[in-house]
Design an enzyme around this catalytic site. Sequence first.
Site, mmCIF file in Angstrom:
data_model
loop_
_atom_site.group_PDB
_atom_site.id
_atom_site.type_symbol
_atom_site.label_atom_id
_atom_site.label_comp_id
_atom_site.label_asym_id
_atom_site.label_seq_id
_atom_site.Cartn_x
_atom_site.Cartn_y
_atom_site.Cartn_z
ATOM 1 N N GLU A 48 3.310 3.295 0.679
ATOM 2 C CA GLU A 48 3.389 2.937 2.103
ATOM 3 C C GLU A 48 4.767 2.329 2.335
ATOM 4 O O GLU A 48 4.998 1.143 2.096
ATOM 5 C CB GLU A 48 2.235 1.994 2.468
ATOM 6 C CG GLU A 48 0.879 2.677 2.270
ATOM 7 C CD GLU A 48 -0.329 1.778 2.494
ATOM 8 O OE1 GLU A 48 -0.153 0.633 2.968
ATOM 9 O OE2 GLU A 48 -1.453 2.224 2.187
ATOM 10 N N ARG A 104 -0.263 4.881 -4.637
ATOM 11 C CA ARG A 104 -0.998 3.776 -3.999
ATOM 12 C C ARG A 104 -1.195 2.621 -4.972
ATOM 13 O O ARG A 104 -0.988 1.463 -4.632
ATOM 14 C CB ARG A 104 -2.350 4.295 -3.490
ATOM 15 C CG ARG A 104 -3.157 3.242 -2.710
ATOM 16 C CD ARG A 104 -4.408 3.896 -2.132
ATOM 17 N NE ARG A 104 -5.324 2.938 -1.541
ATOM 18 C CZ ARG A 104 -5.268 2.481 -0.289
ATOM 19 N NH1 ARG A 104 -4.289 2.859 0.510
ATOM 20 N NH2 ARG A 104 -6.171 1.640 0.176
ATOM 21 N N ARG A 137 -3.439 -10.496 0.961
ATOM 22 C CA ARG A 137 -2.980 -11.564 1.864
ATOM 23 C C ARG A 137 -3.959 -12.729 1.942
ATOM 24 O O ARG A 137 -3.612 -13.806 2.436
ATOM 25 C CB ARG A 137 -2.731 -10.993 3.259
ATOM 26 C CG ARG A 137 -3.967 -10.359 3.883
ATOM 27 C CD ARG A 137 -3.654 -9.611 5.166
ATOM 28 N NE ARG A 137 -4.790 -8.829 5.639
ATOM 29 C CZ ARG A 137 -5.007 -7.560 5.351
ATOM 30 N NH1 ARG A 137 -4.186 -6.911 4.565
ATOM 31 N NH2 ARG A 137 -6.052 -6.934 5.854
ATOM 32 N N GLU A 192 -0.724 -2.997 10.106
ATOM 33 C CA GLU A 192 -1.077 -1.628 9.712
ATOM 34 C C GLU A 192 -0.473 -0.673 10.734
ATOM 35 O O GLU A 192 -0.902 -0.651 11.886
ATOM 36 C CB GLU A 192 -2.605 -1.493 9.705
ATOM 37 C CG GLU A 192 -3.142 -0.194 9.197
ATOM 38 C CD GLU A 192 -3.164 -0.115 7.673
ATOM 39 O OE1 GLU A 192 -2.549 0.819 7.152
ATOM 40 O OE2 GLU A 192 -3.796 -0.979 7.023
#
Length: 315
Positions: free
Chosen positions: A21, A60, A165, A175
Site C-alpha cells: 500500500e 501485504r 495503531r 484508508e
Amino acid sequence: MSSPCAQVRRVGLFGGTHGNELSGVLLVRHWQQDGAEIQRAGVEVKPFLTNPRAVERCTRYIDCDLNRVFDPESLGRPVVEDIPYEVRRAQEINHIFGPKGSDDAYDLIFDLHNTTSNMGGTIILENSRDDFTIQMVHYIKKALAPEPCPALLIEHPSLKYSTTRSVAKHPVGVEVGPQPQGVARADVLDKMRKIVKHGLDFVQLFNEGKEFPPCTIEVFKIMEKVDYPRNKNGEIIAIIHPKLQDQDWQPLKNGDPLFLTLDGEVIPYQGNCTVYPTFINEAAYYEKKQAFVKTEKIKLTAKHLRLPVSEQSTS
C-alpha cells in the site's frame, strides 16, 4: 476513553503496515528525509515504516497480517525462533509506541492505508466514545469540504481487529482508494496527505487551547462482513455485480443486484433495512473470505473540548 486533559505531545505516522500500500510508504519515507510539513510546535511527530520487510518485497505481509496481531496474546508471546515475523514486529512497535493501554503510549497514531475499493479518503475510528478523535474527524471533514471524507467506525462486539495503531491512546486509520496494490497514484497520495495535514493542524489548535464546541458527525458503523457465494469446495462461484462495483458508501436496498454468477444469474441483496457497503471487492480481502462490509449510518456526538489553561502551549 475520555478526552486528553494534557497536551498531545507524541504523534506517530505509520506507513507500510501493509507493504504493498504505497501512499503511506512513500509519504513516510519522504517525511523521514524532510519532515518540515509534519512539524507542529510542541509536538513530536514520528514517521515510521511499520513493516519494512513487506515493503521491501512489495507484499501485504511476510507471515501474517501485521494489522491484526496487536492483541494481548500476540504482544505477550515468547520470542522464539519460529515466531511469525509480524508478531515479533508488533512487539517491537508496542515497545516503541506503547505499551498498549498504558500512560506511556503515544497520544495519537495515524496509520496510513490504501484500498483497491472506491472508498475515497476514509477515516477509520475504533471508539464511539472518544471525544478527541470525533472532534478531530469533524475538523478534518470541514476542512476538506466539499470533498467527501467518510468515517468508518469498526467498533463491534464480536469483530476484533487488534490494529497496529491500537497501541496509541487515540488510534486513527486513514484508508484511501481506489488504488491497485503496488501502485502509487498522485491523486490518492494527495488525498492522504491532506487528511494527515488537517489532523496535525487540529492537534496544534487543541494544544494552543482552541475551544471546540460540541459536535455531531455521521459515521458508517460496521455491521458484518459478507463473503462471496461459494460451492461445496469453498470456491467462489459469483463475483460482485457491475451495479455494485465502485458503489462504496451508496445505499443498498432489498432486491438490489449483489453478485453475478458465471452463468449470468443475478443474486440480489436480501435484507429488511438499507445498508451501506464498503471495502467492495477489496483485493486483500479475498483471502479473508470477504466480498464487502455491510455498514449502517449512525451519528456520533462529542462533548465540548478544550485543553485546561495550565496545559496550553504558548508557542
